[in-house]
Design a protein around this motif. Structure first.
Motif, PDB file in Angstrom:
ATOM      1  N   THR A 135     -41.391   8.383  43.485  1.00  0.00           N
ATOM      2  CA  THR A 135     -42.574   7.854  43.639  1.00  0.00           C
ATOM      3  C   THR A 135     -42.593   6.299  43.349  1.00  0.00           C
ATOM      4  O   THR A 135     -43.428   5.517  42.936  1.00  0.00           O
ATOM      5  N   GLU A 136     -41.173   5.755  43.475  1.00  0.00           N
ATOM      6  CA  GLU A 136     -41.002   4.234  43.070  1.00  0.00           C
ATOM      7  C   GLU A 136     -41.512   3.558  42.099  1.00  0.00           C
ATOM      8  O   GLU A 136     -41.371   2.298  42.010  1.00  0.00           O
ATOM      9  N   GLN A 137     -41.543   4.560  41.004  1.00  0.00           N
ATOM     10  CA  GLN A 137     -42.167   3.937  39.616  1.00  0.00           C
ATOM     11  C   GLN A 137     -41.081   2.919  39.105  1.00  0.00           C
ATOM     12  O   GLN A 137     -41.179   1.971  38.455  1.00  0.00           O
ATOM     13  N   ASP A 139     -38.792   1.171  40.769  1.00  0.00           N
ATOM     14  CA  ASP A 139     -38.951  -0.110  41.355  1.00  0.00           C
ATOM     15  C   ASP A 139     -40.062  -0.993  40.964  1.00  0.00           C
ATOM     16  O   ASP A 139     -40.009  -2.126  40.630  1.00  0.00           O
ATOM     17  N   ALA A 140     -41.238  -0.088  40.486  1.00  0.00           N
ATOM     18  CA  ALA A 140     -42.525  -0.828  40.294  1.00  0.00           C
ATOM     19  C   ALA A 140     -42.079  -1.425  38.859  1.00  0.00           C
ATOM     20  O   ALA A 140     -42.383  -2.675  38.476  1.00  0.00           O
ATOM     21  N   GLN A 142     -39.170  -2.450  37.800  1.00  0.00           N
ATOM     22  CA  GLN A 142     -38.507  -3.485  38.119  1.00  0.00           C
ATOM     23  C   GLN A 142     -39.211  -4.813  38.580  1.00  0.00           C
ATOM     24  O   GLN A 142     -39.082  -6.065  38.075  1.00  0.00           O
ATOM     25  N   MET A 143     -40.265  -4.535  39.505  1.00  0.00           N
ATOM     26  CA  MET A 143     -41.242  -5.689  40.021  1.00  0.00           C
ATOM     27  C   MET A 143     -41.955  -6.165  38.810  1.00  0.00           C
ATOM     28  O   MET A 143     -42.429  -7.120  38.946  1.00  0.00           O
ATOM     29  N   ALA A 145     -40.607  -6.957  36.162  1.00  0.00           N
ATOM     30  CA  ALA A 145     -39.743  -7.600  35.179  1.00  0.00           C
ATOM     31  C   ALA A 145     -39.358  -6.402  34.012  1.00  0.00           C
ATOM     32  O   ALA A 145     -39.236  -7.131  32.919  1.00  0.00           O
TER      33      ALA A 145
ATOM     34  N   ARG C  45     -37.614  -5.243  50.620  1.00  0.00           N
ATOM     35  CA  ARG C  45     -37.039  -5.019  49.313  1.00  0.00           C
ATOM     36  C   ARG C  45     -35.929  -6.148  49.072  1.00  0.00           C
ATOM     37  O   ARG C  45     -35.718  -6.414  47.916  1.00  0.00           O
ATOM     38  N   ALA C  48     -37.994  -9.118  47.844  1.00  0.00           N
ATOM     39  CA  ALA C  48     -38.323  -8.878  46.526  1.00  0.00           C
ATOM     40  C   ALA C  48     -37.229  -8.892  45.416  1.00  0.00           C
ATOM     41  O   ALA C  48     -37.346  -8.543  44.490  1.00  0.00           O
ATOM     42  N   LEU C  50     -34.933  -6.407  45.216  1.00  0.00           N
ATOM     43  CA  LEU C  50     -34.880  -4.978  44.761  1.00  0.00           C
ATOM     44  C   LEU C  50     -33.392  -4.707  45.092  1.00  0.00           C
ATOM     45  O   LEU C  50     -33.073  -3.345  44.775  1.00  0.00           O
ATOM     46  N   TYR C  74     -36.226 -11.907  36.238  1.00  0.00           N
ATOM     47  CA  TYR C  74     -37.302 -11.377  35.561  1.00  0.00           C
ATOM     48  C   TYR C  74     -38.220 -12.518  35.180  1.00  0.00           C
ATOM     49  O   TYR C  74     -39.475 -12.228  35.243  1.00  0.00           O
ATOM     50  N   ARG C  77     -39.890 -13.062  38.403  1.00  0.00           N
ATOM     51  CA  ARG C  77     -40.862 -12.022  38.786  1.00  0.00           C
ATOM     52  C   ARG C  77     -42.356 -11.911  38.397  1.00  0.00           C
ATOM     53  O   ARG C  77     -43.063 -11.408  38.928  1.00  0.00           O
ATOM     54  N   MET C  80     -44.147 -12.701  40.922  1.00  0.00           N
ATOM     55  CA  MET C  80     -44.387 -11.801  42.153  1.00  0.00           C
ATOM     56  C   MET C  80     -45.198 -10.716  41.777  1.00  0.00           C
ATOM     57  O   MET C  80     -45.128 -10.293  40.628  1.00  0.00           O
ATOM     58  N   GLY C  81     -45.725  -9.902  42.863  1.00  0.00           N
ATOM     59  CA  GLY C  81     -46.719  -8.767  42.581  1.00  0.00           C
ATOM     60  C   GLY C  81     -46.039  -7.831  43.844  1.00  0.00           C
ATOM     61  O   GLY C  81     -45.793  -8.371  44.800  1.00  0.00           O
ATOM     62  N   MET C  82     -46.142  -6.656  43.491  1.00  0.00           N
ATOM     63  CA  MET C  82     -46.074  -5.847  44.521  1.00  0.00           C
ATOM     64  C   MET C  82     -46.746  -4.280  44.657  1.00  0.00           C
ATOM     65  O   MET C  82     -47.003  -3.911  43.514  1.00  0.00           O
ATOM     66  N   PHE C  84     -46.852  -0.773  46.205  1.00  0.00           N
ATOM     67  CA  PHE C  84     -45.764   0.133  46.903  1.00  0.00           C
ATOM     68  C   PHE C  84     -46.442   0.993  47.783  1.00  0.00           C
ATOM     69  O   PHE C  84     -47.497   1.244  47.566  1.00  0.00           O
ATOM     70  N   GLN C  85     -45.359   1.604  48.657  1.00  0.00           N
ATOM     71  CA  GLN C  85     -46.260   2.456  49.445  1.00  0.00           C
ATOM     72  C   GLN C  85     -46.828   3.621  48.953  1.00  0.00           C
ATOM     73  O   GLN C  85     -47.995   3.998  49.496  1.00  0.00           O
ATOM     74  N   TYR C  86     -46.243   4.426  47.916  1.00  0.00           N
ATOM     75  CA  TYR C  86     -47.123   5.368  47.480  1.00  0.00           C
ATOM     76  C   TYR C  86     -47.564   4.986  46.035  1.00  0.00           C
ATOM     77  O   TYR C  86     -47.737   5.786  45.059  1.00  0.00           O
ATOM     78  N   ALA C  88     -47.123   3.975  43.322  1.00  0.00           N
ATOM     79  CA  ALA C  88     -46.198   3.780  42.009  1.00  0.00           C
ATOM     80  C   ALA C  88     -46.937   3.534  40.660  1.00  0.00           C
ATOM     81  O   ALA C  88     -46.381   2.592  40.039  1.00  0.00           O
ATOM     82  N   PHE C 160     -46.232  -8.736  47.259  1.00  0.00           N
ATOM     83  CA  PHE C 160     -45.695  -8.000  48.468  1.00  0.00           C
ATOM     84  C   PHE C 160     -46.245  -6.739  48.664  1.00  0.00           C
ATOM     85  O   PHE C 160     -46.797  -5.870  47.841  1.00  0.00           O
ATOM     86  N   ASP C 162     -46.090  -3.190  50.874  1.00  0.00           N
ATOM     87  CA  ASP C 162     -45.107  -1.895  51.447  1.00  0.00           C
ATOM     88  C   ASP C 162     -45.971  -0.893  52.136  1.00  0.00           C
ATOM     89  O   ASP C 162     -46.820  -0.138  51.430  1.00  0.00           O
TER      90      ASP C 162
END
Lengths: 266, 149, 268
Positions: A135-137, A139-140, A142-143, A145, C45, C48, C50, C74, C77, C80-82, C84-86, C88, C160, C162
């Motif tokens: 579920t990309e958690q 990566d989340a 990571q984003m 920080a 990705r 960002a 990743l 970091y 970051r 930055m904000g993101m 995600f598709q699902y 997350a 970002f 997705d």
């Protein structure tokens, strides 16, 4: 009828498969070692993950308490019952206390405790991290920080390593108490002989061996289960497969490591 | 954040129970620390300590009064043994230490018999009177060779 | 704001991105469009950070993101904000705690201020009053809005997205598109959106980048894309099944495969 050439080529194929499997396994062991080493290095770096270690101790350690208590109690009871009828044939029921104590402290406590931890906590570690991957958690994090090695992997490895010796000690005490109840209260072994033999035969080394085993097993369960989850194929089947693998691989590794450690301590 | 406090307390209780279990086993079963503080050590030399191991019982009149803490070969090619005796047990200076077997096939232990002397042994003293292990094989071979002569 | 230089990314022998040079200008909405497998998610990705590129470079306000230390990354970051598709969302935390998460982690603000800020962000996405729900209780559209609120919690410079509208009903998709527009026009943030939704994409965009098989085939404003006469662009925005982007992905002749001709190259 197979001719020689076909037989040879089958042999070569089989050997090739074996070789590939070995190489892949070595690669995975290396990958897992690097992953856990990198994660554990964050133990000494800021930010301090104490809060997350405590949270994992709660989820993995306290969560496994009930199952440890039940397993411990029944292990002690069965050992007392089985041991009594074997020893009674030689008229040496008085050895029951020491027999039960040594089996539980040296072998059954750490091994059964570790297997229970795998079933209760290890599988959930792999599934949880795998789902975080799907579920990309991860990566989340990571984003935002937050390092997933430090936040997700490290606290779980530390928690299983610290929790298992504690859980095994509780397992041991409950197991010994249960064997006393069955041996002395139910089967009528003399209470003094039971306890006296127990105290006389257990030397500090038995306790150290049990604790050291628990520590190593806890660490191994943490490393394998976090690795399996972290490197799970990011699909539903991938996570399911990784969870099964985590349980199988860690159980087998525990049994092998148990043999190695036992041979060191005898 | 309130709930984290609760988690902390529960984990604290869990660790406490675990550590209590560990220390109970350490003190009651392993007698780690307990022995060193409440016992005194005696030395003894046996011509043959066959079958004795570290941790073996020291018994008097069938009651455990201590443990064997070390065993080594001294320069006279005899077995030098250290015994840890509980503080509340007083042994006279002419007490006898003997290597004996529990039952016929049981394990070896050190049997102490009280002497007649009024003086008592203290920490670090050496037991003068010792009896070595009775070796059944030696006994049997003795009988066989006696018969032949 | 963000530039790439000869950016390439390979997965094994497959090339996902091939020599991509783009420039994302500040306070604009840049939309990266393309079909499935065109490399648009990979590009996002990489932007960002990743993932690392196979070759080439990425600059975040003139600072190279390739070979950057984790500490510095970091720090960046925080800007930055993101989304995600699902979505997350961290599923062990409530909606409130999810939005508060970056604030709790990276600031020393007390609970009172965090409460105020989270309420403001949730109001901005229209979900005030849902603080105590868990992510598993939310619909896809609501989860995406919470993810949106979380992404802007730290007031980043770049956000970002997705596939922000995929898998949502038309109304939720419209809501999200509007929120992205507001973000760029009113809050003056830079947004980078990856989508295959042509209409939403063109509506939001100040600048469109069209990818095909890992290469940029068209770049410009929404109107430039709409009025383009490039056959590949036309096919994509009109959604025709066949054209320069072929329907069949097979690389061998159909007849050859049917005849089991020797030497036929088959796809794995």
């Amino acid at each position: 009828m197979m001719n020689t050439v076909e037989k040879q080529s089958m042999m070569v194929q089989w050997l090739g498969g074996l070789g590939r499997w070995c190489l892949q396994s070595i690669e995975k062991i290396g990958d897992a070692s690097v992953l856990s080493a990198v994660s554990l290095a964050y133990f000494f770096k800021r930010p301090w993950q104490g809060k997350h270690i405590v949270l994992q101790m709660y989820a993995l350690g306290v969560g496994s308490l009930i199952i440890m208590a039940i397993t411990g109690a029944f292990t002690g009871m069965v050992l007392a019952l089985q041991g009594y009828y074997t020893l009674a044939k030689f008229g040496s029921e008085s050895l029951l206390g020491s027999g039960v104590a040594l089996s539980i402290l040296r072998e059954l406590g750490p091994v059964l405790g570790a297997l229970m931890l795998i079933g209760r906590a290890g599988s959930s570690i792999t599934a949880e991290i795998g789902i975080m991957r799907v579920t990309e958690q991860l990566d989340a994090l990571q984003m935002m920080a937050i390092n997933p090695h430090a936040r997700v992997i490290l606290p779980r490895i530390i928690a299983t390593t610290l929790a298992l010796p504690l859980l095994v000690s509780i397992f041991d005490v409950i197991g010994l108490a249960a064997s006393y109840v069955v041996g002395v209260e139910l089967l009528g072994v003399n209470s003094g002989a039971f306890l006296g033999e127990m105290v006389a035969k257990v030397i500090p080394m038995d306790l150290y061996a049990g604790w050291l085993k628990a520590l190593c097993f806890g660490f191994l369960v943490g490393v394998i289960c976090t690795y399996m989850g972290y490197r799970a194929e990011p699909t539903t089947e991938g996570v399911a497969h990784a969870t099964t693998q985590a349980v199988v691989v860690s159980s087998v590794s525990i049994l092998i490591l148990d043999y190695v450690l036992t041979s060191f301590f005898l | 954040m309130q709930s984290y406090r609760k988690v902390e307390v529960i984990v604290g209780i869990f660790v406490l129970i675990g550590v209590l279990s560990m220390s109970w086993m350490a003190i009651k079963l392993g007698q780690i620390g307990g022995m060193g503080a409440s016992g005194y050590s005696l030395k003894a030399t046996f011509a043959d300590a066959g079958g004795l191991r570290v941790g073996a019982d020291v018994m008097m009149a069938g009651v455990s009064i201590g443990r064997l803490s070390s065993i080594a070969l001294n320069d006279d090619s005899e077995a030098a043994v250290t015994l840890e005796i509980q503080n509340d047990v007083e042994l006279s200076t002419d007490a006898i230490a003997a290597v004996r077997t529990k039952g016929i096939i049981g394990e070896r232990y050190v049997r102490m018999s009280q002497g007649a002397d009024d003086e008592v042994l203290t920490d670090g003293d050496e037991l003068e009177e010792t009896e070595s292990a009775i070796n059944i094989e030696d006994l049997i071979s003795k009988y066989i060779f006696q018969g032949k002569e | 704001m963000i530039r790439t230089q000869h950016l390439s990314r390979k997965f094994g022998t497959m090339t996902a991105l091939d020599d991509v040079n783009i420039h994302v200008k500040p306070h604009e909405a840049t939309v990266i469009m393309g079909g499935s497998g065109s490399g648009k998610t990979t590009l996002l990705r990489l932007l960002a950070s990743l993932e690392c590129p196979t070759s080439g470079n990425i600059y975040f306000s003139d600072e190279s993101l390739v070979g950057i230390t984790q500490k510095r990354l970091y720090e960046l970051r925080a800007k930055m904000g993101m989304v995600f598709q699902y979505s997350a969302l961290l599923n062990s935390l409530s909606v409130f705690e999810n939005v508060a998460f970056p604030l709790r982690e990276h600031t020393d603000l007390d609970d009172f201020i965090i409460q105020t800020m989270v309420t403001m962000k949730l109001e901005q996405v229209g979900l005030r009053g849902f603080e105590h729900m868990m992510p598993s209780q939310l619909s896809g559209g609501m989860a995406k809005r919470v993810a949106f609120a979380r992404a802007i919690a730290m007031d980043p410079e770049v956000v970002f997205f997705d596939e922000p509208t995929s898998g949502l009903d038309p109304i939720s998709a419209g809501v999200i598109s509007n929120m992205i527009l507001d973000l760029t026009k009113k809050a003056k943030m830079t947004s980078i959106v990856v989508t295959h939704d042509v209409h939403a994409g063109l509506d939001i965009a100040d600048h469109v980048i069209l990818l095909w098989q890992g290469k940029v085939i068209m770049e410009g404003t929404s109107d430039m894309i709409r009025n383009s006469d490039d056959a590949r662009v036309l096919q994509f925005i009109e959604g025709r099944p066949d054209g320069p982007i072929p329907f069949s992905r097979s690389e061998t002749a159909f007849v050859d495969d049917l005849m089991h001709k020797p030497g036929t190259v088959r796809m794995a």
